[in-house]
Design an enzyme around this catalytic site. Structure first.
Site: not given
Ligand SMILES: NC(=O)C1=CN([C@@H]2O[C@H](COP(=O)(O)OP(=O)(O)OC[C@H]3O[C@@H](n4cnc5c(N)ncnc54)[C@H](O)[C@@H]3O)[C@@H](O)[C@H]2O)C=CC1
Ligand SMILES: NCCCC(=O)O
Length: 474
Positions: A448, A234, A268, A137
């Site tokens: 962060e 995070e 997030c 994101n």
């Molecule tokens: N807190 C935040 O800022 C975010 C939250 N999300 C949430 O996560 C949901 C899914 O998004 P995704 O991108 O699929 O998130 P994800 O948690 O699957 O992926 C985030 C990162 O982790 C990596 N990753 C995936 N599996 C891993 C593993 N087993 N070991 C180490 N790294 C691994 C991915 O390649 C990516 O770089 C979204 O729908 C949302 O709810 C997604 C993006 C940002």
């Molecule tokens: N600029 C806020 C970033 C928050 C997030 O990583 O979703």
């Protein structure tokens, strides 16, 4: 190791911009992946890969562009967010790097006087090699938020972007190199879960800083625990935004829009549970719906656009599915919540949806309990402060929160009682690099930004100095 490719030649099925340079960065230069296996296509969210000759033309002019514009444009093409937001993201990224560059010279320990003239002092030392794993994101900003404090504390960082957004992290690596960062201190490796797992399990990695979903965060923590590595998580959120009847309604409505619709709602810390005191509910809804309907959805590269495309098709379908389920559970759609097809022919396959406001929500509905990660605001009525604080805290998440009121005592009391890492008073979703950002409960831990993040990227050594004879017990 998987390599993500943004390959967008005319006639090809993916994207519109051809990125021919390798996206991995190792030992001071872009490098091809060692193995080409598991390469995945990357789609441009706004076009789903439709041919856009205007962009091919523009890409030729990327190199002479000032870096800020170039990175922002690539971020828009790769992520789908509006250019207006992407430029702000890049600004926040460079501000973060400047901030930690300033703090690097100010890292200091403590001097402790001990009996008999002895004394001790503490030193902040690096952890070693840190791994950063990013979400899709805020691709460039997340890379900066993780690497800037890591490098300022003397660590090296290997950064793995999300496979959906592989393009801009390598530019950050080039910027660091240009600024004099020694080769190998900031590296970028592309890939998905497999690559992330290798990084988390590597015995020479001292720390993992992760941004993403709760389930993956748990896996990262488990893998890191096996190697006794430090972790910053995070993760997601379902944050409350509480609007009292004594608020400045105009600002509260603006706050609710900021809390829900940045980056197509894929943030997030978004305040997606909007609690509104019953007395002002009709006025609030009228205004918030009017403003939401006026949001210009479309080509994210146009300055006038305020909302671009969601990250990919499965995610768009998931978000639309949340809206359908909300309707089945009794919510009323006041606006939006549908796939949006722009009139521009090149955008007809893009992953757009109209921003949505849901009324008639209850705390037990799925749309109110789960992180949707899309442009969907759930509005909930409340009567009293005590009641709303209890309901706001009734979640496993705890990333952020917000309160709009003119009553200063109430504002601070509510901020104190909300179980969240951040509470915005009379605003929402601003990200000054000087203030810490991070979660309570299942939204994660560690921070962060801000001075405190130095503690998460360094370890403390105590040096004890004897000035007299050794007191020997034996
Ligand atoms: N807190 C935040 O800022 C975010 C939250 N999300 C949430 O996560 C949901 C899914 O998004 P995704 O991108 O699929 O998130 P994800 O948690 O699957 O992926 C985030 C990162 O982790 C990596 N990753 C995936 N599996 C891993 C593993 N087993 N070991 C180490 N790294 C691994 C991915 O390649 C990516 O770089 C979204 O729908 C949302 O709810 C997604 C993006 C940002
Ligand atoms: N600029 C806020 C970033 C928050 C997030 O990583 O979703």
């Amino acid at each position: 190791m998987a390599q993500a490719i943004l390959d967008v030649m005319p006639g090809a099925s993916t994207g519109t911009v051809q990125v021919s340079d390798p996206l991995n960065f190792w030992a001071g230069k872009r490098v091809e992946p060692r193995q080409q296996k598991n390469a995945e296509p990357v789609f441009e969210p706004a076009t789903e890969g439709a041919f856009r000759p205007d962009l091919l033309f523009e890409y030729r002019w990327f190199r002479p562009l000032e870096k800020r514009e170039k990175i922002a444009k690539l971020e828009v093409i790769n992520n789908g967010k509006s250019i207006t937001e992407a430029l702000v993201d890049i600004d926040i990224a460079w501000q973060c790097i400047e901030y930690y560059a300033g703090l690097a010279g100010a890292l200091a320990g403590q001097h402790v006087q001990l009996p008999g003239g002895a004394f001790a002092y503490t030193r902040r030392e690096p952890l070693g090699v840190c791994v950063g794993i990013g979400a899709w994101n805020y691709p460039f900003q997340i890379a900066a938020w993780k690497s800037a404090p890591a490098l300022a504390c003397g660590n090296a960082m290997v950064f793995k972007p999300s496979p959906f957004t592989p393009v801009t992290a390598v530019i950050l690596a080039e910027i660091y190199k240009e600024a004099g960062v020694p080769d190998g201190l900031f590296c970028v490796v592309q890939g998905g879960a497999e690559t992330g797992t290798i990084l988390c399990q590597h015995p020479k990695v001292a720390k993992v800083s992760f941004t993403g979903s709760v389930p993956t965060g748990k896996k990262v923590m488990e893998m890191s625990a096996k190697g006794v590595k430090q972790v910053t998580l995070e993760l997601g959120g379902k944050s409350p935004l509480i609007i009292f009847k004594d608020c400045d309604l105009e600002n509260a409505v603006r706050g609710a829009l900021m809390a829900n619709f940045l980056t197509q709602g894929q943030v997030c810390c978004n305040g997606t549970r909007v609690f509104v005191q019953k007395d002002i509910m009709p006025q609030f809804l009228e205004e918030v719906v009017k403003r939401t309907k006026a949001i210009l959805v479309g080509d994210p590269l146009l300055d006038s656009t305020r909302m671009g495309a969601l990250i990919n098709k499965p995610h768009l379908e998931k978000v639309l599915g949340f809206v359908s389920q909300a309707k089945l559970q009794g919510a009323r759609v006041l606006c939006g919540g549908e796939r949006f097809v722009p009139s521009d022919p090149k955008l007809v396959n893009g992953y757009f949806m109209s921003p949505c406001v849901l009324d008639n929500c209850r705390d037990d509905m799925t749309c109110v309990k789960e992180e949707i990660f899309g442009p969907v605001m759930s509005v909930l009525p409340f009567d009293t402060e005590e009641e709303v604080v209890q309901r706001a805290n009734n979640t496993t998440f705890g990333l952020a929160s917000g309160v709009f009121t003119r009553d200063i005592s109430r504002a601070h009391r509510v901020a104190e009682n909300l179980e969240a890492g951040t509470c915005f008073i009379n605003n929402y979703n601003i990200s000054p690099v000087e203030v810490p950002f991070g979660g309570y409960k299942m939204s994660g831990f560690g921070r962060e930004n801000g001075q405190v993040t130095i503690e998460y990227y360094s370890q403390l050594k105590t040096v004890v100095v004897e000035m007299g004879d050794v007191d020997n017990y034996f």
